[in-house]
Structure formats: structure tokens, C-alpha cells
Design a protein around this motif. Structure first.
Motif, PDB file in Angstrom:
ATOM      1  N   ILE A 127      52.918  14.567  -9.769  1.00  0.00           N
ATOM      2  CA  ILE A 127      52.434  15.454  -8.712  1.00  0.00           C
ATOM      3  C   ILE A 127      50.920  15.552  -8.836  1.00  0.00           C
ATOM      4  O   ILE A 127      50.406  15.940  -9.898  1.00  0.00           O
ATOM      5  CB  ILE A 127      53.075  16.849  -8.821  1.00  0.00           C
ATOM      6  CG1 ILE A 127      54.607  16.725  -8.810  1.00  0.00           C
ATOM      7  CG2 ILE A 127      52.614  17.754  -7.686  1.00  0.00           C
ATOM      8  CD1 ILE A 127      55.320  18.026  -9.077  1.00  0.00           C
ATOM      9  N   PRO A 128      50.156  15.242  -7.814  1.00  0.00           N
ATOM     10  CA  PRO A 128      48.682  15.237  -7.904  1.00  0.00           C
ATOM     11  C   PRO A 128      48.125  16.583  -8.366  1.00  0.00           C
ATOM     12  O   PRO A 128      48.457  17.632  -7.802  1.00  0.00           O
ATOM     13  CB  PRO A 128      48.246  14.929  -6.464  1.00  0.00           C
ATOM     14  CG  PRO A 128      49.414  14.232  -5.849  1.00  0.00           C
ATOM     15  CD  PRO A 128      50.626  14.836  -6.477  1.00  0.00           C
ATOM     16  N   GLY A 129      47.306  16.554  -9.427  1.00  0.00           N
ATOM     17  CA  GLY A 129      46.624  17.750  -9.889  1.00  0.00           C
ATOM     18  C   GLY A 129      47.476  18.703 -10.698  1.00  0.00           C
ATOM     19  O   GLY A 129      47.018  19.792 -11.053  1.00  0.00           O
ATOM     20  N   ILE A 130      48.727  18.315 -11.005  1.00  0.00           N
ATOM     21  CA  ILE A 130      49.638  19.215 -11.706  1.00  0.00           C
ATOM     22  C   ILE A 130      50.382  18.442 -12.780  1.00  0.00           C
ATOM     23  O   ILE A 130      50.906  17.354 -12.529  1.00  0.00           O
ATOM     24  CB  ILE A 130      50.635  19.863 -10.722  1.00  0.00           C
ATOM     25  CG1 ILE A 130      49.886  20.741  -9.722  1.00  0.00           C
ATOM     26  CG2 ILE A 130      51.694  20.676 -11.460  1.00  0.00           C
ATOM     27  CD1 ILE A 130      50.741  21.274  -8.609  1.00  0.00           C
ATOM     28  N   SER A 131      50.437  18.997 -13.976  1.00  0.00           N
ATOM     29  CA  SER A 131      51.228  18.392 -15.043  1.00  0.00           C
ATOM     30  C   SER A 131      52.567  19.105 -15.138  1.00  0.00           C
ATOM     31  O   SER A 131      52.685  20.283 -14.792  1.00  0.00           O
ATOM     32  CB  SER A 131      50.490  18.494 -16.388  1.00  0.00           C
ATOM     33  OG  SER A 131      50.320  19.857 -16.753  1.00  0.00           O
ATOM     34  N   THR A 132      53.596  18.395 -15.585  1.00  0.00           N
ATOM     35  CA  THR A 132      54.945  18.953 -15.665  1.00  0.00           C
ATOM     36  C   THR A 132      55.531  18.696 -17.042  1.00  0.00           C
ATOM     37  O   THR A 132      55.212  17.702 -17.698  1.00  0.00           O
ATOM     38  CB  THR A 132      55.868  18.326 -14.606  1.00  0.00           C
ATOM     39  OG1 THR A 132      55.929  16.911 -14.816  1.00  0.00           O
ATOM     40  CG2 THR A 132      55.378  18.619 -13.204  1.00  0.00           C
ATOM     41  N   ASP A 133      56.412  19.616 -17.442  1.00  0.00           N
ATOM     42  CA  ASP A 133      57.102  19.454 -18.722  1.00  0.00           C
ATOM     43  C   ASP A 133      58.519  19.986 -18.571  1.00  0.00           C
ATOM     44  O   ASP A 133      58.715  21.149 -18.167  1.00  0.00           O
ATOM     45  CB  ASP A 133      56.369  20.216 -19.824  1.00  0.00           C
ATOM     46  CG  ASP A 133      57.082  20.083 -21.165  1.00  0.00           C
ATOM     47  OD1 ASP A 133      57.267  18.951 -21.636  1.00  0.00           O
ATOM     48  OD2 ASP A 133      57.473  21.128 -21.719  1.00  0.00           O
ATOM     49  N   VAL A 134      59.523  19.150 -18.856  1.00  0.00           N
ATOM     50  CA  VAL A 134      60.927  19.537 -18.755  1.00  0.00           C
ATOM     51  C   VAL A 134      61.474  19.742 -20.158  1.00  0.00           C
ATOM     52  O   VAL A 134      61.345  18.868 -21.025  1.00  0.00           O
ATOM     53  CB  VAL A 134      61.757  18.463 -18.014  1.00  0.00           C
ATOM     54  CG1 VAL A 134      63.214  18.915 -17.896  1.00  0.00           C
ATOM     55  CG2 VAL A 134      61.178  18.195 -16.634  1.00  0.00           C
ATOM     56  N   GLU A 135      62.114  20.894 -20.383  1.00  0.00           N
ATOM     57  CA  GLU A 135      62.653  21.225 -21.700  1.00  0.00           C
ATOM     58  C   GLU A 135      64.078  21.760 -21.565  1.00  0.00           C
ATOM     59  O   GLU A 135      64.317  22.757 -20.888  1.00  0.00           O
ATOM     60  CB  GLU A 135      61.766  22.284 -22.366  1.00  0.00           C
ATOM     61  CG  GLU A 135      62.196  22.688 -23.752  1.00  0.00           C
ATOM     62  CD  GLU A 135      62.132  21.532 -24.747  1.00  0.00           C
ATOM     63  OE1 GLU A 135      62.993  21.488 -25.638  1.00  0.00           O
ATOM     64  OE2 GLU A 135      61.219  20.681 -24.615  1.00  0.00           O
ATOM     65  N   PRO A 136      65.088  21.117 -22.169  1.00  0.00           N
ATOM     66  CA  PRO A 136      64.992  19.839 -22.889  1.00  0.00           C
ATOM     67  C   PRO A 136      64.879  18.663 -21.920  1.00  0.00           C
ATOM     68  O   PRO A 136      65.178  18.799 -20.736  1.00  0.00           O
ATOM     69  CB  PRO A 136      66.307  19.793 -23.656  1.00  0.00           C
ATOM     70  CG  PRO A 136      67.261  20.538 -22.799  1.00  0.00           C
ATOM     71  CD  PRO A 136      66.468  21.662 -22.186  1.00  0.00           C
ATOM     72  N   GLY A 137      64.480  17.530 -22.459  1.00  0.00           N
ATOM     73  CA  GLY A 137      64.309  16.344 -21.623  1.00  0.00           C
ATOM     74  C   GLY A 137      65.600  15.610 -21.341  1.00  0.00           C
ATOM     75  O   GLY A 137      65.632  14.705 -20.511  1.00  0.00           O
ATOM     76  N   SER A 138      66.693  15.998 -22.041  1.00  0.00           N
ATOM     77  CA  SER A 138      67.992  15.383 -21.791  1.00  0.00           C
ATOM     78  C   SER A 138      69.079  16.441 -21.948  1.00  0.00           C
ATOM     79  O   SER A 138      68.926  17.414 -22.701  1.00  0.00           O
ATOM     80  CB  SER A 138      68.253  14.203 -22.727  1.00  0.00           C
ATOM     81  OG  SER A 138      68.344  14.656 -24.068  1.00  0.00           O
TER      82      SER A 138
END
Length: 863
Positions: free
Chosen positions: A797-808
Motif C-alpha cells: 500500500i503506497p506510503g503505509i507499512s503493514t504487519d500481520v500477527e501471526p503471519g500464519s
């Protein structure tokens, strides 16, 4: 003081002529105007020489021909030209006064209104989902007592209430003074009070395009086969004789069905094992008509469940119509086999819309009163319907619980019934979406890879491709003339360009092909002797019916025809019959008319939810109306083609019916999630879905994407929602706990949650309308497939960082639920978006077989 009297004719552009002049269609007008004007003068003199008012008079003594002239009357102007009073004739057609009132307000007059019709919404009944007759009587008596406590008389309350909702939805419709309506709105037992508004209708190679068949052959692995063609699911006018609703080879009616076949003597509507229920609702419409004219005589056409305008038959057959071979949509042009999404489903008709015989109203929508819509929902829930498809909507609501369709859908959801609703036809403008509530599956419209095309060859050998459904084109070249060149002396160029009524000279038009901008029906062209018509329109390329052969061109090509006409004194053209063409690219694309987001009420809910084919959809049609929709069109066809989100909505309802057949225990939210998370954001060439103009579309145009029924049957994971989730949502939206408790039978079991973050509402899409710094969103996934491990992937996504927890997420058994969080963080030193617009992305969970996709829409908070 001098007064000038003027006669008013109820056309969209009223004819104005000074009193005393003659008009051939109004031979009795002078006497009516004279009487009305004298009455007004005496009244105004008695009240105040400077008073201004609006007076309605009833001309029962007028002739029958005069009674058909809706809105006839007089206005009084002073010597400066200022309108100071108006007298309006009340006709039998209920819409005349609505038109007259609108005119009066445009003149700057105060409109004297009596009590207006309101809906008083009280939540849910305490008697539970299976009320007895005694429960129903008790509910109605309570409504009389409750309103009586406000107005001071129980007997008067009984007279004022025109509809009492007694089964699942608790409330009533009544004629109220504004003062009493306000008292009710402030009462602690009342959820909402709102005007009883008219909603509007939001008006077959689709299944081949959607992959359920290939070249009219159904593969063994097709969702149709897996879902037994939606067998015995109940999807809740209609033309009963249509082959689409034949009960041949249908088994017994499901035992859960508790509906009825509301017949009538005039038209004779019969049910069968396919069409298992018919009801019609007219209390709201008749109440409004009678209020405007106490002498209103209810015609037979307002007392039948039969579909008289084709909309209901078309939409319900698209959802669940039988396989019908060799369909001729127009004349003898064959388009193949018509079929609904759940062709083995049962259908029930709940008719709330009524069309006018007036041609102008027929072309621009009909009355569907909210009062009647709520009653229909209440009955459908009771009758045992599984899926409700509703192609109705209201544009200007400011709150979910002040909309009859949304309220009905809420109670349907609470009782395990999914409501599939049209997004509206207000596109391509933003924030035009209808049916925005999260408990509805809201559907926009797309094109598909099939078009109905006709070709025009100009005298200069230039060949143009247009849209057409006409198969009786003239077989030779004819002279061309534009609307401007054919105009009468007193017509403006602008009006003549669109060939408006009264602008065309017969001598110039007769025997020619007429070229008109934005005119698709061609009645004026046919009346003036044109042999065919060429029209132009911007937006989605779709065909329409006319009174004479017509081909529609895109604006650029339309202008080329006008340039050619100007370039020669001998302009000619040859037009071909319509033909069906396939492999149209790009497809699907978002239809220009399909309403767009963002959601006006709650921008944290992306709407529409999905898109589906809604252009040139061939389905069953009524035998009571011609294909143009005009009363004067005497042609009749068993099938026809239509455009609109009204057409895309039942297609998705049909898909929902297939899922319900295979997964009868799934909640409405689970079915909705399956359809949303398996939808595609790419077209047939694996490119991003485009707008009608070729630009890349966003989630505010297509939601989660274009429906994919073969994938929706086995989505792998779903985002489920319970009653408590929806109640928590309402609590967060600002509804007090004592109001929210009115929606449940046992309030103690459903308190407002102590903490509820709107961003964590378990919706299958993600929207953050005000992102400042960092925001974490929580969602919960339920396994409805085989055990497996799903890994997360987020599109950049332009200008935005993402983090998914947990990744699986690893699932070991069916119905196991897992929670995850996704954090969105603005990039360091991020500057405010110059256009203050959204950016988009997507989250995908995949186990290698399933792709569970959620669209993301984010907008930086303004500083």
C-alpha cells in the motif's frame, strides 16, 4: 390590484398560457380555473390581503376526461408577476398532488400539509420467532394503546395506524401531526421515527461468463451440480405463467414453508410447486393516495400480486428461474437458454412496488412505500424464506435505523435470512451507494464478455459499431437528419437535439433516420414517421428497446455522425440488425451507472460488497407490459434484456441460494463472507478490473471484486458474525443500551459490550477512514473447509507499512476459529495526501488451494 390567472398542465415542463386562451386538449379548463381563482381570492381576502398559501380543491363535478388531467388548476400572480396563491385540481392518480406540490414550492409558496405518514420503529417483539394468533393480536392492540397514549385517544389511534408490524419487526405506520411524531421520537420505547418515504427500484450469458457452464454445457464439477441447482432453497411481482416459474418435475413444497398465495378475482394469480407464495402490499400507497384525494377509487391494478411492469418477474427469474431454451428477448432474435442462479429453488413474490400508467412515471420509476416494504420483510421472515433479494433503495438516509429496507434486512439477519440488496444506479459519482448497512450483501453492476451490437454504415463508407436489440432494421440506406435540423420553429436547439416531445417537425422527419442525443425510447421519432433512430450516450455500452429500430453509439461515434450530416446535403446511412457478439474486452468492467462508495453513513464499511453482471441481462418478463415500459407500447415478450443493479442483485442471490443448499447451517454472515472473499479483483485477462472508461477501478466501485460462484461454494475460511456482533456494532454507533435491547427477546443475555472498537468489527473487508500514525485491526477467521495452514500476504500500500500477527494460521478441524491482527503504520515523514483521497490494498490468506481475499481502503487523517 390586478391578478393574472394561468393554467397549469402537468407535463414535466408545464404548459403555461394566460387565462382565456384556448388549448385543444383542455376544452373545459376555463370554468375550472375561474371557479378555483374566485375561491382563492375570497379566501385570501378573508385571511389577509398579503397572505400566501396553497389550496387543494376537489373537482368531483368535472368530467372524466378532466379527471385524467392530473394537477390541473390555477395560479394567481400580482402585477409584479409574483405568485401569491395556487389552486390545484386533485385527480384520481395519486401522483398528481406530489407534482403540484413540487411546482408550488418552486414558485416560493408555502405548502399547507395535513398530517403526514410516519413509521414508528420499536425494535423486535418479545413474543419470539413463532408468535401465536393471540400474540399477534396483543402486539396490534399494544400499538393502538401506545399511540393512543400520545394523541389522547385509543380509538383515534386505531384509525390513524395503517400498518401494524406484528411478527418479527415491532412498529407501525400512522398518519401523524409533526408534534406527535416528535413526541414519539423522544419516547424511551421508540428506536426511530421517520417519514414513510417512497423507495425506488434500482432497475442469458451471465452464467457462462461466471463459469457455471461452458457453451451451454454444464461441467460435472460445476457449482450447479455440486449445489443441486439450489434445490428447495426458498428465494423471496412476478408473471406466474412464465416458463421460468413452471413447476414441472418439481417435488413437494418444503414442509418449512408457512407462506400463502394471496389471489385476487380480477387478474387471477395462482401458485404452484415452483412459485409457492405470492403476497402484495398496498396500504402505504393507498393511504397516501386517499390522503391526497379522499375520493380516490382503488383500481384493480393496485389489488393484485401479479407483476404488471416486469421488474419483479425479471429479477426473481434471474435469481431462481428454470432453464428455458430458445429465448427470444426481442421479436425472434434468439439468445439461447435463460436460467436463474438457483434454478431448482422455490420462489415467493412479495410485491411492494406499483407502476403508474402515466408514461413519464413509467419511464422514471414507481412507488414502493417503506411502510409496505417493512410489512413484506416481516411476512417473508415468518414464511420461511432463506434468501431475500431486494432491488430497492433510498438515496438520502442519514441513519441505518431510519430506512425501511435496512430495518427489514436487520430483522431478517437476526432470524438467519440473508438479504441481498442493490447498490443503486447513481454512478459513477462517489458516495452514491444505497443499502449501506453491514448486515446486507450490497451488489454493484458489471459488464460481461457479451454484447448486443448493431452496425451503421454512413454514406461516406465510415462504419460504426453500436449497441442494439432491434432485429427489424430497414434493409436499405435512408436519409439522415439530426434532431436540431428537424426542429420546429418554436423549439430550442437543445431540446430538439434530444428530440423532446413537441420539438420535431413531421415533414422533416418522415421517412428518415433520426439522430437524437440521449433519447432511447424513440416514441416521438416513431410518431413523426422516422424509419429508425441513432442515439448517443456516455457510459456503459448497452442496448435498449425503442418504439422503432434504434442503435446507440458511444458519444465520440455519435458526434462523427453529426459531423457527417453537416458535411453533406445528401447524408445517408445503412443500419444492420442486432447480433450477439462475444469475447468483448475488457470484461468484467464496472458499469458506469453502478453506485460508488465510500459509505456515507459509516465509511469504515466498504460498499458495495461485490459486483456481478448487470448489463443486458436476459430474463423473464411480464405479459402485462411492453418492453419500453410505456403504457402505449402494445408489444409483449416473454423474455427481455435489462440493465441495472436490480439485475446484478438477483444473480448474487442465486449464488447465495446455491451456497445455502450445500451449507444449510451457515449464517447469513458466513454466506456473505464466502461470496466476498472469493470474489476476483481482476478481469478475464488477469488485469485489474477497470472502470467503464478504461481507468483502473477501486474497491469503492467493485467492493471485494467480481463474484466467482465456483470458488464461493468452498471458500476455505469465513469471517462470521453473530447477533452480539451486530448489537455491539449498534452500541458503538451511538445507540444506547436501552435502545439496543429492544432488538432481542431476552435483553439480559445481550448487553452492550464494555469495549468495542469499530475497526475490529469482523467484516470481510477493511477500511480506516482516518489513519493517524498507527492503527491495529483485529479479525477472526473460521475454518469451513479441510484442515490446513494459511499464510498471510498483504499487497503493498503506497506510503503505509503493514504487519500481520501471526503471519500464519493452522486449522485442525471444521468451525475452528483463529484471531489475527494487522497493523497499518504511516511511513515516516509521510505528508498528507494532496487529494485527501484513499489508498487501496488487499490481504490474502492462502493454503495453496484457497484464496481468502479482503480489500483494504485507507485514508490519512487530515491535520
Amino acid at each position: 390590484m390586478q391578478y393574472i390567472l394561468q393554467a397549469i398542465h402537468p407535463d414535466p415542463e408545464p404548459w403555461l398560457g394566460t387565462f382565456g386562451s384556448e388549448h385543444p386538449s383542455l376544452p373545459q379548463l376555463k370554468k375550472i380555473v375561474e371557479i378555483a381563482a374566485k375561491f382563492l381570492l375570497y379566501l385570501l381576502w378573508f385571511l389577509s390581503p398579503s397572505s400566501r398559501g396553497f389550496v387543494k380543491i376537489n373537482t368531483d363535478a368535472a368530467t372524466n376526461s378532466e379527471k385524467n388531467l392530473a394537477g390541473l388548476g390555477a395560479v394567481i400572480r400580482d402585477e409584479t408577476g409574483q405568485v401569491t396563491a395556487a389552486a390545484i385540481k386533485v385527480s384520481k392518480f395519486h401522483g398528481s398532488i406530489a407534482y403540484a406540490e413540487a411546482e408550488a414550492m418552486e414558485w416560493g409558496l408555502q405548502v399547507a400539509r395535513d398530517a403526514q405518514s410516519y413509521i414508528v420503529y420499536l425494535g423486535a417483539h418479545s413474543h419470539g420467532p413463532n408468535p401465536t394468533l393471540a400474540d399477534l393480536d396483543r402486539a396490534e392492540n399494544y400499538h393502538h394503546e401506545f399511540l393512543g397514549s400520545i394523541i389522547g385517544s385509543r380509538d383515534e389511534a386505531r384509525e390513524l395506524i395503517s400498518s401494524s408490524y406484528r411478527r418479527h419487526i415491532n412498529g407501525f405506520a400512522a398518519d401523524l401531526e409533526e408534534e406527535h411524531a416528535q413526541q414519539l421520537a423522544n419516547h424511551p420505547e421508540v428506536v426511530s421515527v421517520f417519514l414513510n418515504k417512497p423507495t425506488k427500484k434500482l432497475t442469458t450469458g451471465a452464467w457462462n461468463f461466471l463459469g457455471l457452464e461452458k457453451d451451454n454445457v454444464i461441467p460435472s464439477n460445476s457449482t450447479w451440480e455440486k449445489a443441486r441447482f439450489g434445490e428447495d432453497v426458498i428465494i423471496g411481482g412476478i408473471c406466474p405463467e412464465s416458463e421460468s416459474f413452471s413447476d414441472e418435475e418439481m417435488g413437494p413444497i418444503p414442509s418449512k414453508w408457512r407462506g400463502t398465495c394471496q389471489n385476487d378475482d380480477h387478474y387471477g394469480v395462482e401458485c404452484n410447486r415452483k412459485l409457492i407464495g405470492i403476497r402484495h402490499y398496498n396500504k402505504g400507497l393507498i393511504s397516501a393516495a386517499t390522503k391526497r384525494n379522499p375520493a380516490f377509487d382503488i383500481p384493480p391494478k393496485l389489488k393484485t400480486g401479479r407483476d404488471l411492469d416486469g421488474h419483479g418477474t425479471h429479477t426473481l427469474s434471474a435469481a431462481a428461474g428454470n432453464f428455458v431454451q430458445y429465448v427470444g428477448a426481442f421479436c425472434n432474435h434468439r439468445y439461447g437458454t435463460a436460467k436463474g442462479g438457483s434454478p431448482r429453488a422455490r420462489v415467493a413474490s412479495y410485491k411492494v412496488c406499483w407502476y403508474s400508467e402515466d408514461d413519464h412515471n413509467a419511464a422514471h420509476g414507481n412507488d414502493c412505500m417503506e411502510q409496505d416494504t417493512i410489512e413484506a420483510f416481516d411476512d417473508a421472515i415468518h414464511d420461511g424464506v432463506d434468501i431475500i433479494t431486494v432491488s430497492l433503495g433510498y438515496d438520502n438516509i442519514a441513519d441505518f435505523l431510519s430506512d425501511g429496507v435496512v430495518i427489514g434486512a436487520f430483522h431478517a439477519t437476526m432470524n438467519g435470512v440473508l438479504t441481498v440488496a442493490a447498490s443503486g444506479n447513481g454512478g459513477p459519482e462517489p458516495q452514491t451507494i444505497n443499502n449501506m448497512a453491514p448486515w446486507m450483501l450490497t451488489v454493484g453492476a458489471s459488464t460481461m464478455d457479451r454484447e448486443f451490437a448493431g452496425y451503421i454504415t454512413l454514406g461516406n463508407n465510415k462504419r460504426l459499431r453500436g449497441a442494439s436489440l432491434s432485429v427489424d432494421m430497414p434493409r436499405k440506406s435512408y436519409p439522415l437528419i439530426s434532431g436540431e435540423d428537424a426542429r420546429m420553429a418554436n423549439a430550442t436547439d437543445k431540446d430538439a437535439r434530444s428530440c423532446k416531445p413537441g420539438t420535431l417537425d413531421r415533414k422533416k422527419v418522415q421517412g428518415r433516420i433520426l439522430v437524437c442525443l440521449h433519447e432511447e425510447k424513440g416514441y416521438e421519432a416513431a410518431k413523426k414517421g422516422a424509419v429508425a433512430m441513432i442515439t448517443g450516450a456516455s457510459g456503459t455500452f448497452s442496448a435498449s428497446y425503442g418504439f422503432l429500430p434504434v442503435t446507440k453509439l458511444k458519444i465520440k461515434d455519435f458526434e462523427a455522425v453529426l459531423d457527417y450530416i453537416k458535411s453533406t446535403k445528401d447524408a445517408k446511412a445503412f443500419m444492420t440488425d442486432a447480433q450477439t457478439e462475444f469475447a468483448i474486452e475488457p470484461s468484467p468492467a464496472v458499469a458506469s451507472f453502478s453506485s460508488r462508495g465510500p459509505n456515507r453513513i459509516d465509511p469504515s464499511i466498504i460498499k458495495p460488497d461485490v459486483i456481478a453482471p448487470g448489463v443486458n441481462i436476459v430474463a423473464a418478463y411480464t405479459s402485462e407490459r411492453g418492453p419500453t415500459g410505456y403504457a402505449r407500447d402494445n408489444r409483449r415478450f416473454a423474455f427481455t434484456a435489462m440493465d441495472g443493479t436490480s439485475m446484478s442483485t438477483p444473480i448474487v442471490a442465486g449464488i447465495a441460494g446455491l451456497i445455502k443448499t450445500v451449507h444449510p447451517d451457515w449464517s447469513p454472515a458466513a454466506i456473505k463472507s464466502a461470496i466476498m472473499t472469493t470474489a476476483r479483483a481482476t478481469d478475464a485477462n488477469n488485469k485489474p478490473i477497470s472502470e467503464f472508461n478504461g481507468k483502473e477501478a477501486t474497491a469503492f466501485a467493485y467492493g471485494s471484486g467480481h463474484v466467482d460462484p465456483n470458488s464461493a461454494l468452498d471458500p476455505g475460511l469465513v469471517y462470521d458474525l453473530t447477533l452480539d456482533d451486530y448489537l455491539g456494532y449498534l452500541c458503538n454507533r451511538g445507540y444506547k443500551e436501552d435502545v439496543v435491547k429492544k432488538f432481542v427477546v431476552d435483553p439480559a443475555k445481550h448487553p452492550c459490550p464494555k469495549s468495542f472498537e469499530l475497526a475490529n468489527f469482523n467484516y470481510p473487508s477493511i477500511a480506516i477512514p482516518e489513519l493517524a500514525g498507527s492503527v491495529t485491526v483485529t479479525r477472526k477467521l473460521k475454518n469451513v473447509g479441510t484442515p490446513g495452514t494459511y499464510k498471510a500476504q498483504v499487497k503493498e500500500i503506497p506510503g503505509i507499512s503493514t504487519d500481520v500477527e501471526p503471519g500464519s494460521l493452522t486449522f485442525t478441524h471444521v468451525n475452528e476459529e483463529k484471531t489475527f491482527k494487522i497493523t497499518f503504520t504511516l511511513a515516516q515523514n509521510a505528508k498528507p495526501n494532496a487529494t485527501n483521497d484513499y489508498v487501496f490494498g488487499e490481504l490474502i490468506w492462502s493454503d495453496g488451494t484457497h484464496r481468502v481475499r479482503s480489500p483494504i481502503a485507507l485514508k490519512q487523517k487530515s491535520k
